[in-house]
Design a protein around this motif. Structure first.
Motif, PDB file in Angstrom:
ATOM      1  N   LEU A   1      23.683  54.022-112.873  1.00 21.14           N
ATOM      2  CA  LEU A   1      24.403  54.535-114.033  1.00 21.14           C
ATOM      3  C   LEU A   1      25.915  54.416-113.847  1.00 21.14           C
ATOM      4  O   LEU A   1      26.646  54.175-114.797  1.00 21.14           O
ATOM      5  CB  LEU A   1      24.030  56.003-114.281  1.00 21.14           C
ATOM      6  CG  LEU A   1      22.607  56.282-114.761  1.00 21.14           C
ATOM      7  CD1 LEU A   1      22.354  57.778-114.810  1.00 21.14           C
ATOM      8  CD2 LEU A   1      22.378  55.661-116.137  1.00 21.14           C
ATOM      9  N   PHE A   2      26.359  54.577-112.614  1.00 21.08           N
ATOM     10  CA  PHE A   2      27.784  54.534-112.330  1.00 21.08           C
ATOM     11  C   PHE A   2      28.209  53.119-111.932  1.00 21.08           C
ATOM     12  O   PHE A   2      28.967  52.921-111.003  1.00 21.08           O
ATOM     13  CB  PHE A   2      28.128  55.515-111.204  1.00 21.08           C
ATOM     14  CG  PHE A   2      27.821  56.953-111.514  1.00 21.08           C
ATOM     15  CD1 PHE A   2      27.699  57.399-112.823  1.00 21.08           C
ATOM     16  CD2 PHE A   2      27.653  57.871-110.502  1.00 21.08           C
ATOM     17  CE1 PHE A   2      27.405  58.722-113.105  1.00 21.08           C
ATOM     18  CE2 PHE A   2      27.373  59.210-110.772  1.00 21.08           C
ATOM     19  CZ  PHE A   2      27.248  59.632-112.090  1.00 21.08           C
ATOM     20  N   GLN A   3      27.706  52.134-112.634  1.00 18.55           N
ATOM     21  CA  GLN A   3      27.978  50.741-112.299  1.00 18.55           C
ATOM     22  C   GLN A   3      29.464  50.438-112.440  1.00 18.55           C
ATOM     23  O   GLN A   3      30.079  50.708-113.459  1.00 18.55           O
ATOM     24  CB  GLN A   3      27.173  49.814-113.221  1.00 18.55           C
ATOM     25  CG  GLN A   3      27.197  48.358-112.823  1.00 18.55           C
ATOM     26  CD  GLN A   3      26.498  48.107-111.496  1.00 18.55           C
ATOM     27  OE1 GLN A   3      25.436  48.652-111.244  1.00 18.55           O
ATOM     28  NE2 GLN A   3      27.100  47.296-110.666  1.00 18.55           N
ATOM     29  N   LEU A   4      30.036  49.834-111.406  1.00 18.68           N
ATOM     30  CA  LEU A   4      31.466  49.553-111.399  1.00 18.68           C
ATOM     31  C   LEU A   4      31.782  48.228-112.064  1.00 18.68           C
ATOM     32  O   LEU A   4      30.992  47.290-112.042  1.00 18.68           O
ATOM     33  CB  LEU A   4      31.982  49.509-109.960  1.00 18.68           C
ATOM     34  CG  LEU A   4      31.955  50.795-109.152  1.00 18.68           C
ATOM     35  CD1 LEU A   4      32.381  50.507-107.719  1.00 18.68           C
ATOM     36  CD2 LEU A   4      32.870  51.839-109.769  1.00 18.68           C
ATOM     37  N   ASP A   5      32.979  48.148-112.626  1.00 16.23           N
ATOM     38  CA  ASP A   5      33.520  46.892-113.108  1.00 16.23           C
ATOM     39  C   ASP A   5      33.733  45.991-111.881  1.00 16.23           C
ATOM     40  O   ASP A   5      34.296  46.430-110.880  1.00 16.23           O
ATOM     41  CB  ASP A   5      34.854  47.167-113.810  1.00 16.23           C
ATOM     42  CG  ASP A   5      35.372  45.953-114.571  1.00 16.23           C
ATOM     43  OD1 ASP A   5      35.324  44.837-114.020  1.00 16.23           O
ATOM     44  OD2 ASP A   5      35.849  46.123-115.710  1.00 16.23           O
ATOM     45  N   PRO A   6      33.289  44.745-111.910  1.00 16.47           N
ATOM     46  CA  PRO A   6      33.429  43.884-110.733  1.00 16.47           C
ATOM     47  C   PRO A   6      34.870  43.480-110.427  1.00 16.47           C
ATOM     48  O   PRO A   6      35.162  43.008-109.330  1.00 16.47           O
ATOM     49  CB  PRO A   6      32.576  42.657-111.089  1.00 16.47           C
ATOM     50  CG  PRO A   6      32.558  42.638-112.582  1.00 16.47           C
ATOM     51  CD  PRO A   6      32.548  44.078-113.004  1.00 16.47           C
ATOM     52  N   ARG A   7      35.770  43.670-111.388  1.00 19.75           N
ATOM     53  CA  ARG A   7      37.170  43.301-111.158  1.00 19.75           C
ATOM     54  C   ARG A   7      37.894  44.400-110.378  1.00 19.75           C
ATOM     55  O   ARG A   7      37.527  45.564-110.433  1.00 19.75           O
ATOM     56  CB  ARG A   7      37.886  43.085-112.491  1.00 19.75           C
ATOM     57  CG  ARG A   7      37.352  41.901-113.289  1.00 19.75           C
ATOM     58  CD  ARG A   7      37.886  41.910-114.704  1.00 19.75           C
ATOM     59  NE  ARG A   7      37.329  43.033-115.480  1.00 19.75           N
ATOM     60  CZ  ARG A   7      37.608  43.268-116.759  1.00 19.75           C
ATOM     61  NH1 ARG A   7      38.460  42.498-117.403  1.00 19.75           N
ATOM     62  NH2 ARG A   7      37.042  44.297-117.376  1.00 19.75           N
ATOM     63  N   LEU A   8      38.941  44.007-109.664  1.00 14.57           N
ATOM     64  CA  LEU A   8      39.822  44.965-108.995  1.00 14.57           C
ATOM     65  C   LEU A   8      40.992  45.255-109.924  1.00 14.57           C
ATOM     66  O   LEU A   8      41.633  44.338-110.438  1.00 14.57           O
ATOM     67  CB  LEU A   8      40.337  44.392-107.671  1.00 14.57           C
ATOM     68  CG  LEU A   8      41.379  45.253-106.957  1.00 14.57           C
ATOM     69  CD1 LEU A   8      40.755  46.528-106.398  1.00 14.57           C
ATOM     70  CD2 LEU A   8      42.054  44.464-105.832  1.00 14.57           C
ATOM     71  N   TYR A   9      41.269  46.529-110.135  1.00 13.27           N
ATOM     72  CA  TYR A   9      42.368  46.932-111.007  1.00 13.27           C
ATOM     73  C   TYR A   9      43.549  47.421-110.171  1.00 13.27           C
ATOM     74  O   TYR A   9      43.374  47.976-109.083  1.00 13.27           O
ATOM     75  CB  TYR A   9      41.909  48.034-111.964  1.00 13.27           C
ATOM     76  CG  TYR A   9      40.993  47.523-113.047  1.00 13.27           C
ATOM     77  CD1 TYR A   9      41.466  47.252-114.319  1.00 13.27           C
ATOM     78  CD2 TYR A   9      39.634  47.284-112.788  1.00 13.27           C
ATOM     79  CE1 TYR A   9      40.626  46.768-115.316  1.00 13.27           C
ATOM     80  CE2 TYR A   9      38.785  46.802-113.768  1.00 13.27           C
ATOM     81  CZ  TYR A   9      39.293  46.547-115.024  1.00 13.27           C
ATOM     82  OH  TYR A   9      38.461  46.059-115.999  1.00 13.27           O
ATOM     83  N   VAL A  10      44.745  47.219-110.696  1.00 12.22           N
ATOM     84  CA  VAL A  10      45.969  47.651-110.027  1.00 12.22           C
ATOM     85  C   VAL A  10      46.661  48.684-110.914  1.00 12.22           C
ATOM     86  O   VAL A  10      46.855  48.457-112.111  1.00 12.22           O
ATOM     87  CB  VAL A  10      46.918  46.463-109.764  1.00 12.22           C
ATOM     88  CG1 VAL A  10      48.208  46.952-109.105  1.00 12.22           C
ATOM     89  CG2 VAL A  10      46.237  45.416-108.892  1.00 12.22           C
TER      90      VAL A  10
END
Length: 441
Positions: A22-31
């Motif tokens: 359910l808490f699936q993360l966005d695969p991108r890295l954010y800054v």
């Protein structure tokens, strides 16, 4: 050398694994680049730092703002370029306060503008000046760990990429993106300690990280990536030792006495950047997940407020949160204020709403012994818990409460929902404080 299974621990229940989906993360890295940071003086185990700047000073990212000459310490640097607007008390994780330097960003300065370390220093001094500490959570100064006692013969460098806490993926993302630097950090440690082999332990549920680290280590002599079983707390130092080299860390002693030096992968990257690039530690990755609109891993400057990062990830979902945990749900601590700044030891923020928190009232211990079976240190959690609640600190000490690593396995498996880990940790801290007071008399 075969990969072993460590003593105790838990396999997470299907309900916990479902939450992970359910808490699936966005695969991108954010800054994230905040307009203001609040940087605590002390972000390490050891002697307290002293402020090196004053209100009104203009500071550059990478400039030392707090330090001490004491050996067991960790320098603290400005994480953004701007003006020191205040030196004041800010919230800490214990519900109290800590002193911090408040810096307002200079919007005309480039985020990549960084004051580098002095190039004429030795490798050891560079690591010290960079403020590198254990980024797996311990925050013990790395330059001290890289200088063990003369009688210790270090054979292995163990790079810890297990990251076994549910929902936390900061190290996973880091290994995918900075594998070469992580391996280089392992090589530097091996050179300094004259060790033979580098072993990297990564749990099997991180295939992208495994692939990146195997590729980066392919041309490095005596360097091996080991895929570990997915079992908590695989990322604990004692458990990693047992799994990778079959050694047990001595009670009351240092793990390096087993012939292995352990280092978190984020620490290895910081070590490489300090030695090769002259870069101080000013940023790290943090997982922001749980009941937020956009769970993601964020690259942030130290001193960023927890509330700002939660807002950056879309804010809360499912109504008012029941708990916001700093760290992972097993070993993390509940945040008391959203204005709490994140530091070198911050790797996760987990938001749980009322539905997912599943808080139940405690019931009496039924003596099922599950906590004893799951304890990776072979303690008797239920006995320590009962002794502490009865005020029997002497009994807690006899039961080795101070050896608890606060992994939370006992609380997780307890069918009576006993707050075993919290009570044992309270006993551990109380005993430690009483010993310090006795020694000071």
């Amino acid at each position: 050398m075969k990969t072993r299974k460590f003593t105790g621990g838990v396999d997470f229940a299907p309900s916990t694994l479902k939450l992970k989906e359910l808490f699936q993360l966005d695969p991108r890295l954010y800054v994230y680049e905040p307009e203001e940071v609040m940087i605590p003086f002390d972000q390490h185990i050891g002697a307290p730092n002293e402020v090196q700047v004053a209100v009104g000073d203009r500071v550059q990212a990478g400039q030392i703002i707090a330090m001490t000459d004491a050996e067991v310490s960790g320098h603290v640097h400005a994480s953004i370029t701007g003006e020191v607007t205040a030196i004041r008390e800010v919230p800490n994780l214990a519900g109290g306060t800590q002193t911090a330097v408040v810096i307002r960003r200079d919007l005309t300065a480039s985020p990549t503008d960084l004051q580098l370390l002095r190039q004429e220093t030795t490798v050891a001094d560079r690591v010290r000046e960079a403020g590198v500490v254990g980024l797996g959570g311990a925050t013990f100064p790395t330059h001290i760990k890289l200088n063990p006692a003369d009688h210790v013969d270090v054979r292995f460098i163990l790079l810890n990429g297990a990251e076994c806490e549910p929902f936390i993926h900061a190290d996973d993302y880091l290994m995918q993106r900075a594998a070469v630097k992580i391996i280089r950090g392992g090589e530097i440690a091996r050179e300094l300690l004259q060790a033979d082999k580098i072993l990297i332990g990564i749990e099997a549920d991180k295939p992208l990280a495994v692939a990146a680290m195997k590729k980066a280590s392919a041309g490095v002599a005596d360097c091996e990536v080991r895929i570990l079983p997915v079992r908590y707390p695989q990322g604990g130092e004692k458990q990693l030792l047992e799994t990778l080299i079959g050694a047990e860390s001595p009670l009351g002693g240092r793990s390096v006495e087993t012939g292995a030096y352990t280092m978190n992968v984020a620490t290895a990257k910081a070590l490489a950047e300090a030695v090769d690039d002259y870069r101080p530690l000013t940023r790290r990755y943090v997982t922001v997940t749980g009941d937020v609109a956009a769970p993601r891993v964020v690259d942030f400057p130290l001193g960023t407020c927890a509330g700002e990062l939660l807002a950056f990830c879309g804010g809360f979902t499912g109504g008012r949160p029941s708990r916001i945990i700093h760290g992972g749900p097993m070993m993390g601590r509940t945040l008391h204020e959203l204005r709490t700044p994140l530091t070198k030891g911050s790797n996760g923020l987990v938001v749980l709403n009322q539905t997912h928190d599943r808080l139940f009232a405690e019931s009496p211990c039924i003596r099922c012994n599950r906590c004893v079976i799951s304890c990776p240190i072979r303690l008797e959690p239920q006995s320590i818990d009962q002794a502490m609640r009865a005020g029997e600190l002497g009994r807690c000490e006899q039961l080795q409460a101070e050896q608890c690593i606060n992994c939370g396995c006992c609380s997780y498996v307890c069918p009576s929902r006993r707050r075993l880990a919290a009570t044992i940790n309270e006993a551990k801290q109380t005993i430690s404080q009483l010993k310090k007071e006795a020694a000071a008399k």
